[in-house]
Motif scaffolding. Structure first.
Motif, short mmCIF file in Angstrom:
data_model
loop_
_atom_site.label_atom_id
_atom_site.label_comp_id
_atom_site.label_asym_id
_atom_site.label_seq_id
_atom_site.Cartn_x
_atom_site.Cartn_y
_atom_site.Cartn_z
N SER A 30 0.83 -1.30 0.00
CA SER A 30 -0.21 -0.07 -0.11
C SER A 30 0.93 1.33 0.05
N ASP A 31 0.46 2.26 -0.36
CA ASP A 31 1.35 3.56 -0.60
C ASP A 31 0.38 4.91 -0.20
N SER A 32 1.26 5.92 -0.29
CA SER A 32 0.71 7.17 0.37
C SER A 32 -0.22 7.70 -0.55
N GLU A 33 -0.48 7.15 -1.89
CA GLU A 33 -1.41 7.98 -2.64
C GLU A 33 -2.76 7.18 -2.59
N GLY A 34 -2.71 6.25 -1.67
CA GLY A 34 -4.17 5.61 -1.37
C GLY A 34 -4.12 4.11 -2.21
N CYS A 35 -3.32 4.06 -2.97
CA CYS A 35 -3.43 2.65 -3.82
C CYS A 35 -2.76 1.38 -3.17
N VAL A 36 -3.35 0.22 -3.81
CA VAL A 36 -2.89 -0.98 -3.26
C VAL A 36 -2.19 -1.71 -4.40
N SER A 37 -1.17 -2.23 -4.45
CA SER A 37 -0.46 -2.86 -5.46
C SER A 37 -0.29 -4.29 -5.27
N VAL A 38 -0.45 -5.36 -6.20
CA VAL A 38 -0.01 -6.77 -5.98
C VAL A 38 0.98 -6.92 -6.72
N MET A 90 6.28 -12.86 -7.43
CA MET A 90 7.59 -12.99 -7.04
C MET A 90 7.97 -14.39 -7.95
N ASP A 91 8.91 -14.38 -8.91
CA ASP A 91 8.97 -15.49 -9.77
C ASP A 91 10.37 -15.48 -10.08
N GLU A 92 11.36 -16.43 -9.69
CA GLU A 92 12.61 -16.56 -10.32
C GLU A 92 13.43 -15.37 -9.93
N GLY A 93 13.38 -14.80 -8.96
CA GLY A 93 14.09 -13.64 -8.49
C GLY A 93 13.84 -12.41 -9.19
N VAL A 94 12.68 -12.25 -9.61
CA VAL A 94 12.09 -10.85 -10.30
C VAL A 94 10.79 -10.49 -9.67
N VAL A 95 10.64 -9.48 -9.25
CA VAL A 95 9.18 -9.08 -8.60
C VAL A 95 8.54 -8.08 -9.52
N THR A 96 7.33 -8.31 -10.23
CA THR A 96 6.49 -7.66 -11.19
C THR A 96 5.07 -7.13 -10.55
N VAL A 97 4.66 -5.89 -10.89
CA VAL A 97 3.55 -5.47 -10.38
C VAL A 97 2.40 -6.31 -11.45
N LEU A 98 1.52 -6.94 -10.77
CA LEU A 98 0.44 -7.67 -11.36
C LEU A 98 -0.87 -6.68 -11.58
N SER A 99 -1.01 -5.74 -10.54
CA SER A 99 -2.24 -5.09 -10.46
C SER A 99 -2.26 -3.86 -9.34
N GLN A 100 -2.79 -2.87 -9.75
CA GLN A 100 -2.80 -1.74 -9.03
C GLN A 100 -4.09 -0.95 -9.08
N TRP A 101 -4.53 -0.61 -8.04
CA TRP A 101 -5.87 0.13 -7.83
C TRP A 101 -5.98 1.19 -6.91
N LYS A 102 -6.76 2.14 -6.92
CA LYS A 102 -7.00 3.28 -5.94
C LYS A 102 -7.93 2.59 -5.00
N ALA A 103 -7.26 2.42 -3.70
CA ALA A 103 -8.13 1.77 -2.71
C ALA A 103 -8.67 2.98 -1.54
N HIS A 104 -8.08 3.85 -1.26
CA HIS A 104 -8.38 4.62 -0.14
C HIS A 104 -8.58 6.25 -0.63
N ASP A 105 -8.91 7.04 0.10
CA ASP A 105 -8.94 8.53 -0.30
C ASP A 105 -7.96 9.12 0.09
N SER A 114 -1.88 -3.02 4.25
CA SER A 114 -2.48 -3.82 3.26
C SER A 114 -2.00 -5.40 3.86
N ALA A 115 -2.89 -6.30 3.54
CA ALA A 115 -2.39 -7.62 4.06
C ALA A 115 -3.18 -8.76 3.40
N PHE A 116 -2.58 -9.66 3.23
CA PHE A 116 -3.34 -10.93 2.51
C PHE A 116 -4.26 -11.67 3.74
#
Length: 461
Positions: free
Chosen positions: A157-165, A168-183, A189-191
C-alpha cells in the motif's frame, strides 16, 4: 511484588541512530536467530526544499544469554532511502530467506540472506519494483503466511491510497495489478493467509476494505467504518481460519470473523494508536500490539476465539520501557532455553536488582532513553536503574520463592520506537492461569500515555 505468572525481561537495548519504525525476526527455522530493523528519518534542511527521507537497514544475529557478551550482534547495516515497513517471506525462495521492504522511493525492494558458510550472513539486493512515482510505499505483506510457496506474491500500500499486488518469480518482482483503494494514505495492506485471492487494506479515511483479486477492484468485497480513525494495522491469523485482527489510531483492536464483517467479534481498548499487530508464530490466541504512545501489549484472545462472546481481550503482559512512539514489534520463532535468573524483570525490578548475577548490556545511550544512567553489579555487569513497576494490585496473587511457577511459554520479542531511535530485545515468560478468567488487565496501559501527545503519521510522511 508482581506475579511470576507473567514477566517481561529486557535483554538488550540498541540505538539505531535514525528513527526506528519496523522490526522483523526471520521466520525460517534455520535462520530464526536473525533480526532486521528498518529506520526512517525526515530531514528538512530548508523550508523551501523538498524534505529528504533517509533510512538504514540493520541485520542482527541473536545468541542465547551469556555472561560474557550481549545477545545481539550487528552483522550489517545498509544506508538507503527511508524504510516504512519490512517483512520476511515465510518460506525460503530458491533455498534462501528473502526480505522485502517498502521504501520512501515508492519501491518494493527485495533482499536475500546469504548463508553462514559463505563468509558470514549478509543481505544482498535481489530485485526491486516501483509502485509509483512521487509516493511512499507504506506497508507490505507476503501471501505465504501459512507456509504455502506455490504462488508467492506481495501486496503493498502507498501514500497515494493505492494498493499494488506483485508477483515474485525466479528472482524477479513484477506488479500484477494496482488500484485506488483509499481517499488518503493507505497505511496498511495484508493478505488473507487462508485464501490468498482475498486481501485487506486500511487507510487514513478510517475505512477497512476487503478485496477479491478475482473480481474488479472497483468493487470491494466489503467496506467497514467500524474504526473511527485511520486504520493502520491488519493481520490474518495463520492458525485460525477466518480470524482477522485490525487496529487504528482510534486506540482499539478489533477481532473479526471474515465471514461476517458487519460486526467485530471483540473490541479492546489499548490506550494508544495501534500501528502494528502480530499473531504469535505458534500460539493461536496471543496477539502482540504496538500501541504508539502507550507501549507494547500482549492480548490473550482465547475466550473470544473460542466463542465466548464479545467484550475485550485481556492484556496479559506489557512492555513499557520505550520512551517514544511504539511502532515496530515482532515475535521470534527461536526456541528459548529455560528462563534465566540473570535478566532484570520489568515486572519485579526491586527483587531482580538485588538478586541478579547476570548482565544487562547497554550497547548505546540516548538522551531520551530509559537507561541513560546504568548501574553495575559486583562483577562489573550492567543493570538498569529507575524502572517503575506497574501496580501489583492488578495482577494475580504473587507466588513465594517456594512456589515458583515454571513458565509454560517463553517467547523472544523485539520492539522499536521512533523519536528516541531505540531497538529493544526482550523475553516474556508466561504461565497461563488454569482459569482464563484469572487474567486481569494491568494498569500499565495508562502508564506512559501522558508522556507523548498522539501525532498523526502525516507529519513524518
Amino acid at each position: 511484588m508482581a506475579s511470576r505468572r507473567s514477566r517481561t525481561r529486557s535483554l538488550q537495548v540498541f540505538d539505531t541512530e535514525l528513527s526506528a519504525d519496523s522490526v522483523e525476526w526471520c521466520p525460517i527455522l534455520s535462520d530464526s536467530d536473525v533480526l532486521c530493523c528498518g529506520t526512517y528519518q525526515l530531514r528538512r534542511e530548508d523550508e523551501d526544499d523538498n524534505p529528504s527521507r533517509t533510512g538504514r537497514l540493520y541485520l542482527f544475529e541473536f545468541h542465547q544469554e551469556g555472561p560474557s557478551r550481549p545477545p545481539l550482534t550487528e552483522l550489517q547495516h545498509i544506508d538507503m532511502a527511508a524504510i516504512l515497513d519490512l517483512k520476511w517471506c515465510h518460506v525460503p525462495l530458491a533455498e534462501r530467506p528473502v526480505l522485502a521492504l517498502a521504501a520512501a522511493t515508492g519501491e518494493v525492494q527485495v533482499y536475500t540472506l546469504s548463508d553462514r558458510q559463505e563468509g558470514g550472513r549478509s543481505l544482498k539486493v535481489l530485485c526491486s519494483s516501483p509502485v509509483g512515482v512521487e509516493r511512499l510505499a507504506l506497508s507490505l505483506d507476503w501471501s505465504t503466511g501459512r507456509l504455502d510457496s506455490s504462488d508467492v506474491r506481495v501486496v503493498c500500500s502507498d501514500s497515494e491510497g493505492c494498493v499494488s499486488v506483485l508477483s515474485m518469480d525466479e528472482g524477479v518482482v513484477t506488479v500484477l495489478s494496482q488500484w485506488k483503494a483509499h481517499d488518503f494514505e493507505a497505511w496498511i495492506s495484508a493478505f488473507s493467509y487462508w485464501d490468498t485471492q482475498l486481501l485487506y487494506s486500511g487507510g487514513d479515511d478510517s475505512k477497512l476494505k476487503g478485496w477479491d483479486l478475482r473480481m474488479s477492484p472497483s468493487s470491494p468485497v466489503f467496506i467497514s467504518r467500524r474504526h473511527t480513525m485511520g486504520v493502520c494495522s491488519i493481520h490474518s491469523n495463520p492458525h485460525r481460519e477466518h480470524i482477522l485482527a485490525t487496529g487504528s489510531y482510534d486506540e482499539r483492536v478489533l477481532l473479526w470473523d471474515s465471514r461476517n464483517m458487519q460486526q467485530p467479534l471483540s473490541e479492546s481498548q489499548v490506550g494508544g494508536g495501534v500501528w502494528r499487530l502480530k499473531w504469535h508464530p505458534t500460539q493461536q490466541h496471543l496477539l502482540l500490539a504496538a500501541c504508539m504512545h502507550n507501549g507494547f501489549h500482549i492480548l490473550h484472545c482465547q475466550q473470544v476465539l473460542e466463542g465466548g462472546g464479545g467484550g475485550s481481550c485481556p492484556v496479559v503482559a506489557s512492555y513499557i520501557l520505550h520512551n517514544s512512539l511504539a511502532y515496530g514489534a515482532d515475535w521470534s520463532s527461536l526456541s528459548l532455553e529455560d528462563p534465566s535468573p540473570h535478566s532484570s524483570s520489568t515486572a519485579e525490578p526491586e527483587e531482580s536488582l538485588a538478586e541478579t548475577t547476570g548482565h544487562f548490556q547497554i550497547q548505546y545511550e540516548s538522551p531520551t532513553a530509559s537507561f541513560d544512567t546504568s548501574l553495575e553489579d559486583d562483577a562489573g555487569r550492567y543493570i538498569p536503574e529507575g524502572i517503575t513497576a506497574p501496580s501489583s494490585s492488578n495482577y494475580p496473587a504473587a507466588t513465594s520463592d517456594s512456589e515458583e511457577v515454571t513458565p509454560l511459554l517463553s517467547s523472544l520479542l523485539a520492539s522499536c520506537s521512533f523519536y528516541d531511535h531505540m531497538l529493544h530485545v526482550w523475553r516474556w515468560d508466561w504461565t497461563p492461569p488454569s482459569d482464563a478468567q484469572e487474567t486481569t488487565r494491568p494498569d500499565s496501559l495508562a502508564a506512559s500515555s501522558e508522556k507523548y501527545a498522539e501525532r498523526s503519521l502525516n507529519t513524518r510522511c
